[in-house]
Structure formats: C-alpha cells, structure tokens
Design an enzyme around this catalytic site. Structure first.
Site, mmCIF file in Angstrom:
data_model
loop_
_atom_site.group_PDB
_atom_site.id
_atom_site.type_symbol
_atom_site.label_atom_id
_atom_site.label_comp_id
_atom_site.label_asym_id
_atom_site.label_seq_id
_atom_site.Cartn_x
_atom_site.Cartn_y
_atom_site.Cartn_z
ATOM 1 N N ARG A 1 35.217 32.186 56.145
ATOM 2 C CA ARG A 1 36.359 31.753 55.323
ATOM 3 C C ARG A 1 36.511 30.257 55.530
ATOM 4 O O ARG A 1 36.732 29.800 56.654
ATOM 5 C CB ARG A 1 37.636 32.492 55.719
ATOM 6 C CG ARG A 1 38.859 31.926 55.047
ATOM 7 C CD ARG A 1 40.095 32.767 55.190
ATOM 8 N NE ARG A 1 40.043 33.939 54.334
ATOM 9 C CZ ARG A 1 41.111 34.662 53.993
ATOM 10 N NH1 ARG A 1 42.310 34.341 54.441
ATOM 11 N NH2 ARG A 1 40.983 35.729 53.211
ATOM 12 N N HIS B 1 37.340 34.181 45.726
ATOM 13 C CA HIS B 1 37.676 35.206 46.734
ATOM 14 C C HIS B 1 37.155 36.567 46.243
ATOM 15 O O HIS B 1 37.931 37.472 45.945
ATOM 16 C CB HIS B 1 39.192 35.224 46.923
ATOM 17 C CG HIS B 1 39.652 35.950 48.140
ATOM 18 N ND1 HIS B 1 38.811 36.374 49.148
ATOM 19 C CD2 HIS B 1 40.905 36.344 48.517
ATOM 20 C CE1 HIS B 1 39.520 36.981 50.085
ATOM 21 N NE2 HIS B 1 40.779 36.990 49.722
ATOM 22 N N GLN C 1 38.156 40.176 47.637
ATOM 23 C CA GLN C 1 39.480 40.659 47.209
ATOM 24 C C GLN C 1 39.372 41.355 45.846
ATOM 25 O O GLN C 1 39.974 42.392 45.607
ATOM 26 C CB GLN C 1 40.445 39.468 47.104
ATOM 27 C CG GLN C 1 41.788 39.820 46.496
ATOM 28 C CD GLN C 1 42.641 40.687 47.403
ATOM 29 O OE1 GLN C 1 42.792 40.377 48.561
ATOM 30 N NE2 GLN C 1 43.205 41.761 46.870
ATOM 31 N N ASP D 1 49.623 35.142 42.217
ATOM 32 C CA ASP D 1 49.242 34.768 43.586
ATOM 33 C C ASP D 1 50.177 33.643 44.008
ATOM 34 O O ASP D 1 50.915 33.078 43.182
ATOM 35 C CB ASP D 1 47.766 34.317 43.580
ATOM 36 C CG ASP D 1 47.216 34.023 44.971
ATOM 37 O OD1 ASP D 1 47.834 34.444 45.964
ATOM 38 O OD2 ASP D 1 46.162 33.363 45.053
ATOM 39 N N CYS E 1 47.207 39.647 45.545
ATOM 40 C CA CYS E 1 46.292 39.793 46.680
ATOM 41 C C CYS E 1 47.010 39.726 48.025
ATOM 42 O O CYS E 1 46.472 40.181 49.033
ATOM 43 C CB CYS E 1 45.192 38.730 46.611
ATOM 44 S SG CYS E 1 45.803 37.040 46.792
ATOM 45 N N ARG F 1 41.301 47.147 50.445
ATOM 46 C CA ARG F 1 40.432 46.152 51.075
ATOM 47 C C ARG F 1 39.503 46.828 52.081
ATOM 48 O O ARG F 1 38.325 46.496 52.187
ATOM 49 C CB ARG F 1 41.268 45.074 51.801
ATOM 50 C CG ARG F 1 42.156 44.214 50.922
ATOM 51 C CD ARG F 1 41.361 43.274 50.046
ATOM 52 N NE ARG F 1 40.434 42.431 50.787
ATOM 53 C CZ ARG F 1 40.716 41.239 51.314
ATOM 54 N NH1 ARG F 1 41.921 40.731 51.169
ATOM 55 N NH2 ARG F 1 39.792 40.532 51.947
HETATM 56 N N1 NVA Z 1 45.077 31.670 46.749
HETATM 57 C C1 NVA Z 1 45.366 32.093 48.085
HETATM 58 C C2 NVA Z 1 44.734 33.423 48.372
HETATM 59 C C3 NVA Z 1 45.062 33.973 49.724
HETATM 60 C C4 NVA Z 1 44.391 35.280 50.007
HETATM 61 C C5 NVA Z 1 44.880 31.046 49.070
HETATM 62 O O1 NVA Z 1 43.756 30.548 48.919
HETATM 63 O O2 NVA Z 1 45.627 30.720 50.003
HETATM 64 N N1 CP Z 2 44.380 38.682 50.432
HETATM 65 C C1 CP Z 2 43.827 38.146 51.544
HETATM 66 O O1 CP Z 2 42.650 37.771 51.581
HETATM 67 O O2 CP Z 2 44.658 38.160 52.615
HETATM 68 P P1 CP Z 2 44.409 37.378 53.982
HETATM 69 O O3 CP Z 2 44.521 35.919 53.695
HETATM 70 O O4 CP Z 2 45.531 37.878 54.871
HETATM 71 O O5 CP Z 2 43.058 37.732 54.521
#
Ligand code: NVA
Ligand code: CP
Length: 300
Positions: free
Chosen positions: A102, A129, A132, A220, A259, A287
């Site tokens: 990540r 992502h 997800q 989101d 998500c 998930r």
């Molecule tokens: N758009 C959000 C998704 C989190 C799972 C982010 O990148 O923080």
């Molecule tokens: N939706 C998602 O990926 O959650 P986290 O950031 O908690 O992993």
C-alpha cells in the site's frame, strides 16, 4: 514458462480471470473452498499508509488458508532509510511467496512488481484500489444480481476509488455515472480511454442526474489519505453528499456502498450510512472472501 501473477489493476488481470477470482471467493464464503491450500506459504504486507480492513482481512484470510503473514510499516523496513523498493522486492521475494504494497505512488508498485520474483498485490495507491472493487462486485451481485445490469452512480471526489470503478465498468460491463465537482473530476483522458475500451460511462457535475434511476449509489471520503484537507474541498464537495434526499432519486431498491472508512455528515449522512439501503458492513465482510480469491489466484 512460469508467469508471475501480479494483482496490480483490474484491467491487467482482465475480465475472465477476475470472474475466476470471484468464483473462488464465493466458494470460500460458502464453505466449499479447500482446507489450508496455502499451507507453507507466507504473505508480506508493506503499508506506507494506514489500513484497517486491508491489513486485517488479508491477515485473517492468509491464516484461514493455512499460510503465514508478516505486516510491515514503512519505518520497520530499510525503505524508511532509503533502500529502494526494487531492492526490497528482490530480497523479500527470496523469503516470502507473495507481497502486498500500500503506497501513494503507483510507480513504486510497478517497480516492486518488476523486481519481485513472487506475485505483488496492489493494496491501494493514489491511483487505484482494485482489491476493494472485487468485494464491491461480490456485494452488489449478492444483493441485486448480475452487475452487468447495474447503473452505478459515483458521487464525490474523483479519487482512486472513482478511477477503479471506471476500470471496473470496462471489465464488468455496467453503466457508470460519475458525479464529481469540475475541480475534482477524473482525468478526461481516463474516461476517454475507458469508453474506447467499451465502458458505458456518463460524467456530470450534477449528483441528481447521476443518481437518477441508479441501482447503486457509491461514495468515498472527501479527503483521501495523504491529500490536503481544506475548507475549499469541503465547499466543493458539499453538494455531492449522499443523503436521503439524494437517494430518493435512485431506484427504490437501490443499495448504498462505501469502501470505508466513512465520515458521517461529510460524504454521507448518518441516516444513509446506517440506513436500510446501506450494505457497507457486508461490503467490508466481503473483503475477506475477495482476499482469499486473490491469494489463491496469485499462488495456485
Ligand atoms: N480514497 C480513500 C480510500 C481508502 C480505502 C483513500 O485513498 O484514502
Ligand atoms: N477500504 C479499505 O481499504 O479500508 P482500509 O483503508 O481500512 O484498509
């Protein structure tokens, strides 16, 4: 010749294999999966950003499949002191069987995949992502049937999740209606390319137009990880909040997805997030099964 199955983006995996992964995920969900098929295998996860769902669901999935897992934050590794991600990949792939990353930077993910001898999974970047989205497809189809019949409305920031829904529209053949403020829209070229690849995508700055007759409304966070908070952003996104008034424009049986993590009173009202149309907790649960499908695809 052995090819390494990286899970980097939906379009790289392709619709046939994505469906295989979803089938395998469903088997595990319904207790029909093999017992401990990944015994002796180890997953290493590198988090350069926070995570609740991704970290815990992959950890539990790997253990339930009989494998082992190591979760690492950037500062636990020498990457925090300047070792390259490519060298990290070369070394880790001598110890473990699959690596999840990540990171903010999609280029780092590609660099890791290019240097790793074992599969690499995209655990989220600022661009996409995809892990997800598989849970989202499972959740949609469990509730409303084939997603190819869906009209999905995205309301809010044109962020990594919006882009992944765009990629999913190419691979899964549903209608996607994107409503973002003009300052926070997805790149016009991305939309052009998705259309050229066959996606049915409509982009607007009017959330009501997007949500009209939708079978699913998605949003989101207004401030993705690593992005700057600011009054200007809130002001732009305020009209895109998914609340009961906006949901009334969707089909009466429409579902609401997110998500997570969610911010009640910002991108979604508490009454929608916690209301009867919301499937966000199922989505989070799915998930776990999606991760099992992905791990099996990468490793077997
Ligand atoms: N758009 C959000 C998704 C989190 C799972 C982010 O990148 O923080
Ligand atoms: N939706 C998602 O990926 O959650 P986290 O950031 O908690 O992993």
């Amino acid at each position: 010749m052995k090819t390494t199955r990286h899970f980097l983006d939906l379009c790289d995996v392709g619709r046939v294999e994505l469906r295989q992964i979803l089938k395998s995920a469903a088997k595990f969900k319904h207790g029909k999966g093999q017992q401990h098929p990944l015994s002796g295998k180890t997953l290493a996860m590198i988090f350069e950003k926070s995570s609740t769902r991704t970290r815990v669901s992959f950890e539990v999935a790997m253990r339930q499949l009989g494998g082992d897992v190591i979760a690492l934050k950037q500062d636990d590794l020498q990457v925090g002191r300047g070792e390259t991600i490519a060298d990290t990949g070369r070394v880790l792939s001598r110890y473990v069987d699959v690596i999840l990353l990540r990171t903010a930077h999609p280029d780092r993910l590609v660099e890791l995949a290019q240097s790793s001898e074992v599969p690499v999974i995209n655990g989220l970047t600022d661009r996409s992502h995809p892990i997800q989205l598989l849970a989202d497809i499972i959740t949609y189809e469990e509730n409303l049937g084939p997603i190819s019949d869906a009209r999905i409305a995205w309301c809010g920031d044109g962020n990594n999740m919006a882009f992944t829904w765009l990629q999913a529209a190419v691979e899964f053949g549903f209608e996607l209606r994107l409503a973002c403020p003009s300052e926070l829209e997805l790149d016009a070229k991305e939309i052009f390319d998705a259309r050229a690849a066959g996606a049915n995508v409509f982009a607007t700055n009017d959330p009501v137009e997007a949500v009209s007759d939708a079978s699913c409304v998605v949003t989101d966070t207004w401030v993705s990880m690593g992005y700057e908070e600011g009054e200007w952003r809130q002001r732009l996104l305020e009209p895109f909040r998914v609340d009961e008034a906006l949901m009334k424009n969707a089909n009466p049986n429409a579902i609401f997805m997110h998500c997570l993590p969610a911010h009640r009173g910002e991108e979604v009202s508490a009454s929608v997030l916690d209301g009867a149309q919301s499937v966000v907790w199922e989505e989070a649960e799915n998930r776990l099964y999606a991760q099992k499908g992905i791990l099996m695809w990468c490793l077997t």
